[in-house]
Design a protein around this motif. Sequence first.
Motif, mmCIF file in Angstrom:
data_model
loop_
_atom_site.group_PDB
_atom_site.id
_atom_site.type_symbol
_atom_site.label_atom_id
_atom_site.label_comp_id
_atom_site.label_asym_id
_atom_site.label_seq_id
_atom_site.Cartn_x
_atom_site.Cartn_y
_atom_site.Cartn_z
ATOM 1 N N ASP A 1 0.838 -1.210 0.000
ATOM 2 C CA ASP A 1 0.000 0.000 0.000
ATOM 3 C C ASP A 1 0.868 1.253 0.000
ATOM 4 O O ASP A 1 0.555 2.248 -0.662
ATOM 5 N N ARG B 1 1.007 4.170 -2.726
ATOM 6 C CA ARG B 1 0.734 5.568 -2.360
ATOM 7 C C ARG B 1 1.876 6.476 -2.802
ATOM 8 O O ARG B 1 1.665 7.621 -3.194
ATOM 9 N N ASP C 1 1.260 7.140 -6.428
ATOM 10 C CA ASP C 1 0.121 8.049 -6.616
ATOM 11 C C ASP C 1 0.499 9.473 -6.212
ATOM 12 O O ASP C 1 0.145 10.446 -6.883
ATOM 13 N N TYR C 2 1.222 9.566 -5.095
ATOM 14 C CA TYR C 2 1.555 10.893 -4.575
ATOM 15 C C TYR C 2 2.475 11.635 -5.540
ATOM 16 O O TYR C 2 2.351 12.842 -5.738
#
Lengths: 148, 308
Positions: free
Chosen positions: B129, B133, B136-137
């Motif tokens: 995860d 992330r 994505d960030y």
Amino acid sequence: MEIIETIVVDAPVAPTYAAFADLDRWPEILPDTVSVDVTYSDGYNQEFTMTVERPGGEETVAGFRYCRPPHQLELVQTTPPPVMTRMSGLWNFSQAPGGGTEVTAIRRFTLKSPGEGGPPMTEDEFAVTLRSVLRTNLGYFKETIEGG
Amino acid sequence: MAEQSWDAAEAQASVVAPPAEVADLFWNIRAWHAIWLKIDDVEVLYEDPVHQEFVMGVERDGRREDVRTIRFRQSGGDINFFSPRPPPTMTSHRGSWRFRADPAIVSACRVLARREYELRRNAHESEADFQQRRLDYRQQLAARLQAILNGFAGHFAAARPESQQDGTVTTCTERIVIHCSPESAGSFLRNIHNLPTWTGFFRSIGAPVGDRYEVTTAMGTKIQTRVEPDGTGGYAISSIVGEREERAEVAVTPVPVGVEVSFTVRMRAALADHVSRDPGSAPSTTADIQRARMREELDRLRSALSAG
């Protein structure tokens, strides 16, 4: 007001730069440095406070350094010594023509007026004193680095 | 340059102004408020010609963040910075703004933005995860950087001499009904000392200077402002900013349940139509963002008049 002092250290550029860059070593290198607290460091940027002994007692300054290894350190003191309104500077490191590393220290400062807490002297007169301190400190670094 | 755990995001944009001029505006942190509308306020803690320390309050994903940043300006105008107090989602944050002549366009500049950062790992977050992330960030941050650069590009496009643009002006008007008398609304609005109560731009009112007051803006800049009755029950808020006068208009119209207050500002169409693409949000124009801000200000006005 700007002052410049230069010294040649008999050592390569990288370890010479490293000694100046590592603020945690300053209390062991400079006799008048009581303590250094590095509150941020990421390898290129540093935030610190430093307490030094002065004739009138201990002084604590705070500031930031931007490190460009192994050739330059840039300094700004956002809390400068009490007699100043501004203090910033540079250390430049380059290979000396005859071998070793040439270290050039530059300081730019603005004094408070005597009425605001500044010293009873002109910036030119103060620069003589500050240049002497700078030269002495460069000498301590040279001694430490060359001593291994 | 970065260690293993640092992530990086980049963006670039072409701006129709010489590099030195663009670099000067990026260095003027107090001016950002007018360009990047996510900024709530800036407090400059230290400043000399090549160093700055400031705390910037910004809105991100609907939340306020206070980020303390140190900036170093290089002789060519490039800016390096780091944040001893980074955004709360990060443990470390640093970056640069670089300004290069754009060979493709005369008198233009290519601005290169780079961020390096370490994301804060959430408690109990799995490795998979966290890695997702991070990816994505990085995309979100790159989009946010692009939106900032686009904001500056739009600002310079709008600031070009009128001979080089069409001169069209966009009007933004928002309205609200307030349960109070026209007299109490007028009394409140014409008192310049009430501006900080309901507007986001005016931070505090200082001493009178001629027929105006010295006013501190949310960016910490000083401008001279006065409130002028327009003769029809409304008011104009007139500010001298640099060599320009900027005006906003507030009209008060009696309605059966109280008053309708309309708030109007005008901006050059090139700036108003500029589209920002903020991560997680639909693309919005500067005018859209301005209208949202005006609605918040009118809500504060209603609260102030209701309390009174």
